[in-house]
Design a protein around this motif. Structure first.
Motif, PDB file in Angstrom:
ATOM      1  N   ARG A   1       0.850  -1.198   0.000  1.00  0.00           N
ATOM      2  CA  ARG A   1       0.000   0.000   0.000  1.00  0.00           C
ATOM      3  C   ARG A   1       0.879   1.239   0.000  1.00  0.00           C
ATOM      4  NH1 ARG A   1      -3.058   3.221   4.052  1.00  0.00           N
ATOM      5  NH2 ARG A   1      -2.134   1.974   5.717  1.00  0.00           N
ATOM      6  N   GLU A   2       0.574   2.176  -0.903  1.00  0.00           N
ATOM      7  CA  GLU A   2       1.278   3.455  -0.966  1.00  0.00           C
ATOM      8  C   GLU A   2       0.278   4.585  -0.725  1.00  0.00           C
ATOM      9  OE1 GLU A   2       4.062   3.943  -4.336  1.00  0.00           O
ATOM     10  OE2 GLU A   2       3.446   1.907  -4.895  1.00  0.00           O
ATOM     11  N   VAL A   3       0.730   5.616  -0.030  1.00  0.00           N
ATOM     12  CA  VAL A   3      -0.142   6.734   0.303  1.00  0.00           C
ATOM     13  C   VAL A   3       0.458   8.021  -0.237  1.00  0.00           C
ATOM     14  CG1 VAL A   3      -1.220   8.071   2.154  1.00  0.00           C
ATOM     15  CG2 VAL A   3      -0.990   5.586   2.375  1.00  0.00           C
ATOM     16  N   PHE A   4      -0.353   8.814  -0.927  1.00  0.00           N
ATOM     17  CA  PHE A   4       0.070  10.107  -1.452  1.00  0.00           C
ATOM     18  C   PHE A   4      -0.859  11.191  -0.899  1.00  0.00           C
ATOM     19  CE2 PHE A   4       1.719   7.031  -4.376  1.00  0.00           C
ATOM     20  CZ  PHE A   4       2.961   7.533  -4.741  1.00  0.00           C
TER      21      PHE A   4
ATOM     22  N   GLU B   1      -6.341  15.297 -14.377  1.00  0.00           N
ATOM     23  CA  GLU B   1      -5.891  14.676 -15.622  1.00  0.00           C
ATOM     24  C   GLU B   1      -5.185  13.348 -15.356  1.00  0.00           C
ATOM     25  OE1 GLU B   1      -3.463  17.658 -17.408  1.00  0.00           O
ATOM     26  OE2 GLU B   1      -5.175  18.814 -18.198  1.00  0.00           O
ATOM     27  N   LEU B   2      -4.414  13.293 -14.269  1.00  0.00           N
ATOM     28  CA  LEU B   2      -3.689  12.065 -13.934  1.00  0.00           C
ATOM     29  C   LEU B   2      -4.670  10.949 -13.570  1.00  0.00           C
ATOM     30  CD1 LEU B   2      -1.137  10.489 -13.339  1.00  0.00           C
ATOM     31  CD2 LEU B   2      -1.013  11.619 -11.116  1.00  0.00           C
ATOM     32  N   ILE B   3      -5.679  11.271 -12.777  1.00  0.00           N
ATOM     33  CA  ILE B   3      -6.671  10.266 -12.372  1.00  0.00           C
ATOM     34  C   ILE B   3      -7.440   9.763 -13.591  1.00  0.00           C
ATOM     35  CG2 ILE B   3      -8.784   9.892 -11.049  1.00  0.00           C
ATOM     36  CD1 ILE B   3      -7.659  11.983  -9.035  1.00  0.00           C
ATOM     37  N   ALA B   4      -7.877  10.699 -14.436  1.00  0.00           N
ATOM     38  CA  ALA B   4      -8.637  10.313 -15.627  1.00  0.00           C
ATOM     39  C   ALA B   4      -7.797   9.442 -16.560  1.00  0.00           C
ATOM     40  CB  ALA B   4      -9.134  11.557 -16.353  1.00  0.00           C
ATOM     41  N   ALA B   5      -6.521   9.777 -16.715  1.00  0.00           N
ATOM     42  CA  ALA B   5      -5.641   8.995 -17.594  1.00  0.00           C
ATOM     43  C   ALA B   5      -5.454   7.581 -17.051  1.00  0.00           C
ATOM     44  CB  ALA B   5      -4.290   9.695 -17.723  1.00  0.00           C
TER      45      ALA B   5
ATOM     46  N   LEU C   1       3.239  10.269  -7.917  1.00  0.00           N
ATOM     47  CA  LEU C   1       2.051   9.420  -8.067  1.00  0.00           C
ATOM     48  C   LEU C   1       1.988   8.837  -9.468  1.00  0.00           C
ATOM     49  CD1 LEU C   1      -0.633   8.253  -7.118  1.00  0.00           C
ATOM     50  CD2 LEU C   1      -1.717  10.434  -7.697  1.00  0.00           C
ATOM     51  N   HIS C   2       2.260   9.663 -10.461  1.00  0.00           N
ATOM     52  CA  HIS C   2       2.250   9.171 -11.848  1.00  0.00           C
ATOM     53  C   HIS C   2       3.248   8.048 -12.031  1.00  0.00           C
ATOM     54  CE1 HIS C   2       3.556   9.247 -16.131  1.00  0.00           C
ATOM     55  NE2 HIS C   2       2.252   9.313 -16.338  1.00  0.00           N
ATOM     56  N   ALA C   3       4.437   8.224 -11.472  1.00  0.00           N
ATOM     57  CA  ALA C   3       5.463   7.191 -11.596  1.00  0.00           C
ATOM     58  C   ALA C   3       5.012   5.894 -10.933  1.00  0.00           C
ATOM     59  CB  ALA C   3       6.766   7.685 -10.971  1.00  0.00           C
TER      60      ALA C   3
END
Length: 344
Positions: free
Chosen positions: A50-53, A98-102, A67-69
């Protein structure tokens, strides 16, 4: 697909984990328990990592590049990962949206994304949340209305193996004044103190009175009421009784956020009574908040909320320091402006 927090646990047990979830709403306990249910089911289904941002320190937003990485990189330690994105405001901004949608357009097969937000309304929704809904579930934890609280308490009592008559339930409703975190804690205490018989109003009164001498609700009230010596005494009592700082922080942070919201309304000359209603602060507690607002202006309440986040990081080993000492300094600063220099 949109679910209630209570329906989520059933849905999770009936299907493989989906690629994305949005858990949001103004009721912290329901958000917390829905997120916990998702984490538990993820572990059951083999999501061992589990990772948390989230935004930390002076940052206003999470590290989107990191997060993208993480979303696009294979795991080094586990076949499956649960990645949590925490958005207290419920708004990811342009880059985050945009990141979530992608990700939702082409989700990695070994990753589940959980977006957990502390605020939610129709104005928060957008293409990013619609994208989550298409491949996963949206779980909205709306506030429990005053007329719904007795039924909510009865259901929770039954879930803990307890029975109570309507007068006893109403007694507990009056004590917690609409605060679900307070109600949940009282019910957990009742589960330990009850003898298995149906609880009537008199028994409820006695059991609640027999609860711990110090509790987090009285602690927060003392801080808001400007009782610095009482704050130190109660914290010492809670620590001696074996409480842990993370167990106290949910209530502390929620009340500080409430005060900050009230202070913002007051600063811009808005309708404070309307905000009391929006924050579900009962009449009996409004004077307490008004006294607290007289001691500190809006920017200072925002500073207190940030400081609570730092206490949380210390308690979880993600920042240096003594969590008990940091919590005491925070609450003393809330109670007494002269203690502000302690808040570093």
């Amino acid at each position: 697909m949109e679910l209630t927090p209570e329906r989520l646990a059933t849905q999770l047990a009936a299907e493989p984990l989906r690629s994305a979830y949005l858990i949001a709403g103004p009721e912290p306990l329901r958000v917390l328990e829905a997120a916990d249910a998702l984490r538990a089911q993820a572990r059951t289904q083999g999501y061992a990592e589990r990772e948390v941002f989230e935004a930390e320190g002076n940052q206003r937003e999470p590290d989107w590049d990191a997060l993208h990485a993480s979303l696009s990189s294979p795991s080094l330690f586990s076949a499956r990962r649960l990645i949590e994105l925490r958005l207290p405001t419920g708004k990811p901004g342009k880059q985050g949206a945009e990141l979530i949608a992608a990700f939702c357009a082409d989700p990695a097969p070994d990753v589940a994304l959980a977006v957990i937000a502390g605020e939610w309304s129709k104005s928060h929704a957008g293409k990013w949340s619609e994208a989550i809904g298409r491949i996963g579930h949206i779980v909205v934890a709306w506030a429990v209305k005053p007329h719904e609280l007795p039924d909510w308490i009865e259901r929770r009592l039954r879930a803990r193996g307890l029975r109570a008559d309507r007068d006893a339930v109403q007694n507990l409703c009056d004590r917690v004044e609409g605060n679900l975190l307070a109600a949940a804690q009282e019910i957990d205490k009742l589960a330990l103190l009850s003898d298995g018989q149906t609880i009537d109003a008199a028994r409820m009164e006695a059991l609640v009175a027999d609860a711990a001498r110090y509790d987090v609700f009285r602690l927060v009230d003392a801080a808001l009421n400007g009782q610095a010596m009482q704050v130190s005494r109660m914290l010492a009592g809670l620590r001696a009784e074996g409480e842990a700082v993370p167990a106290l922080l949910g209530m502390v942070t929620m009340e500080l956020q409430r005060a900050a919201a009230l202070a913002r309304v007051q600063a811009r000359g808005g309708n404070l009574m309307s905000e009391f209603k929006a924050q579900r602060i009962w009449d009996s507690k409004q004077a307490l908040y008004k006294r607290a607002l007289q001691r500190h202006a809006a920017p200072r309440w925002e500073r207190f909320v940030v400081a609570a986040g730092r206490v949380d990081r210390i308690a979880k080993g993600r920042a240096a320091g003594d969590a008990w000492q940091a919590l005491e300094r925070l609450l003393l600063a809330v109670a007494e402006p002269r203690a502000l220099p302690l808040l570093v």
